[in-house]
Design a protein around this motif. Structure first.
Motif, PDB file in Angstrom:
ATOM      1  N   LEU A 108      52.695  77.713   6.264  1.00  0.00           N
ATOM      2  CA  LEU A 108      53.971  78.297   5.862  1.00  0.00           C
ATOM      3  C   LEU A 108      54.471  79.282   6.917  1.00  0.00           C
ATOM      4  O   LEU A 108      55.624  79.210   7.371  1.00  0.00           O
ATOM      5  N   VAL A 109      53.608  80.213   7.336  1.00  0.00           N
ATOM      6  CA  VAL A 109      54.021  81.241   8.286  1.00  0.00           C
ATOM      7  C   VAL A 109      54.254  80.641   9.666  1.00  0.00           C
ATOM      8  O   VAL A 109      55.248  80.961  10.343  1.00  0.00           O
ATOM      9  N   ALA A 110      53.355  79.759  10.102  1.00  0.00           N
ATOM     10  CA  ALA A 110      53.494  79.165  11.432  1.00  0.00           C
ATOM     11  C   ALA A 110      54.773  78.342  11.532  1.00  0.00           C
ATOM     12  O   ALA A 110      55.527  78.454  12.503  1.00  0.00           O
ATOM     13  N   SER A 111      55.043  77.503  10.514  1.00  0.00           N
ATOM     14  CA  SER A 111      56.247  76.662  10.554  1.00  0.00           C
ATOM     15  C   SER A 111      57.516  77.509  10.575  1.00  0.00           C
ATOM     16  O   SER A 111      58.460  77.226  11.321  1.00  0.00           O
ATOM     17  N   THR A 112      57.530  78.564   9.768  1.00  0.00           N
ATOM     18  CA  THR A 112      58.716  79.417   9.678  1.00  0.00           C
ATOM     19  C   THR A 112      58.967  80.170  10.968  1.00  0.00           C
ATOM     20  O   THR A 112      60.093  80.164  11.500  1.00  0.00           O
TER      21      THR A 112
END
Length: 261
Positions: free
Chosen positions: A53-57
């Motif tokens: 979630l954090v990496a993609s965002t």
């Protein structure tokens, strides 16, 4: 367009996954203004793993900055770093601080709230935006230096170049003297910046080949084209504010024990 804070965002992303639950991360992303870069929900409304979630965002947001030169996304990524820093432990914050400083910013605690501040020249009057040096002078208890620094910035913004020069000289003198006092110098009267600098250099606390020549040169510059009407163009005053801001930060970091967590 390059994005200097990409490493800091990466460090913040790593820290965030250890600090927040999946639901809290989604709220954090919304608070930072990055929700539009969050990956779409999967079938069955199953949440993404926190790291994904954090990496993609953050990857999508950094790519948008590089591709579209989007200042709103830059601000959102800065806010993401700041919000994570607000919750980080001292050890976690230390890794973030190094990455942020490498990009020309600093993370400092201002009245209990983490702020992401520029390391170089102020862009606006300090009544609207403080700088990292202003925060450091405050934390070090250098009230005289801080007052003159604020006055110098306000003078520069108001177009009073000569006044800015005189106030920056006084600010630097006060920082030099206080740095020397920490090293054993005794101040006998107001001023004495030249004596204090000589003490630092001669005592080998600030050798000429290790910062002494740098500070000595800037101190000499402050005595030319100073606070006399018509003697200093605006461009020179702007340079002095930038250069002496950097010099003061160097002295504060080196001598006045403002260590980051």
């Amino acid at each position: 367009m390059s994005f200097r804070l990409d490493r800091a965002v990466g460090h913040a992303a790593d820290v965030a996954t250890s600090l927040f639950t999946s639901a809290a991360l989604e709220t954090l992303i919304m608070k930072a203004g990055l929700a539009r870069f969050q990956p779409l929900p999967r079938a069955g409304d199953q949440r993404y793993a926190k790291t994904q979630l954090v990496a993609s965002t953050t990857h999508a947001a950094v790519a948008a900055v590089v591709r579209k030169h989007d200042p709103d996304t830059v601000d959102a990524l800065k806010e993401f770093v700041r919000l994570v820093a607000q919750r980080a432990s001292n050890q976690q914050l230390a890794s973030m601080v190094e990455a942020v400083r490498a990009a020309g910013f600093d993370l400092v605690d201002v009245d209990g709230e983490m702020r992401l501040l520029p390391l170089d020249e102020p862009a606006s009057p300090l009544s609207q935006a403080i700088t990292a040096l202003d925060a450091d002078l405050d934390r070090a208890g250098l009230t005289v230096a801080r007052r003159h620094y604020r006055q110098a910035v306000e003078s520069l913004v108001d177009g009073r170049a000569e006044a800015a020069n005189g106030q920056m000289r006084t600010m630097l003198e006060e920082v030099i003297v206080q740095a020397a006092v920490v090293q054993g110098f005794t101040r006998k009267r107001q001023g004495e910046g030249g004596k204090a600098l000589a003490y630092l250099i001669q005592s080998d606390a600030l050798p000429m080949d290790d910062g002494g020549e740098y500070i000595h040169g800037l101190w000499a510059i402050t005595h030319t084209n100073g606070p006399h009407p018509g003697t200093s163009p605006a461009g020179e005053a702007q340079f002095r504010v930038q250069a002496l801001t950097s010099a003061a930060r160097y002295l504060v970091d080196r001598f006045l024990s403002l260590k980051h967590p």
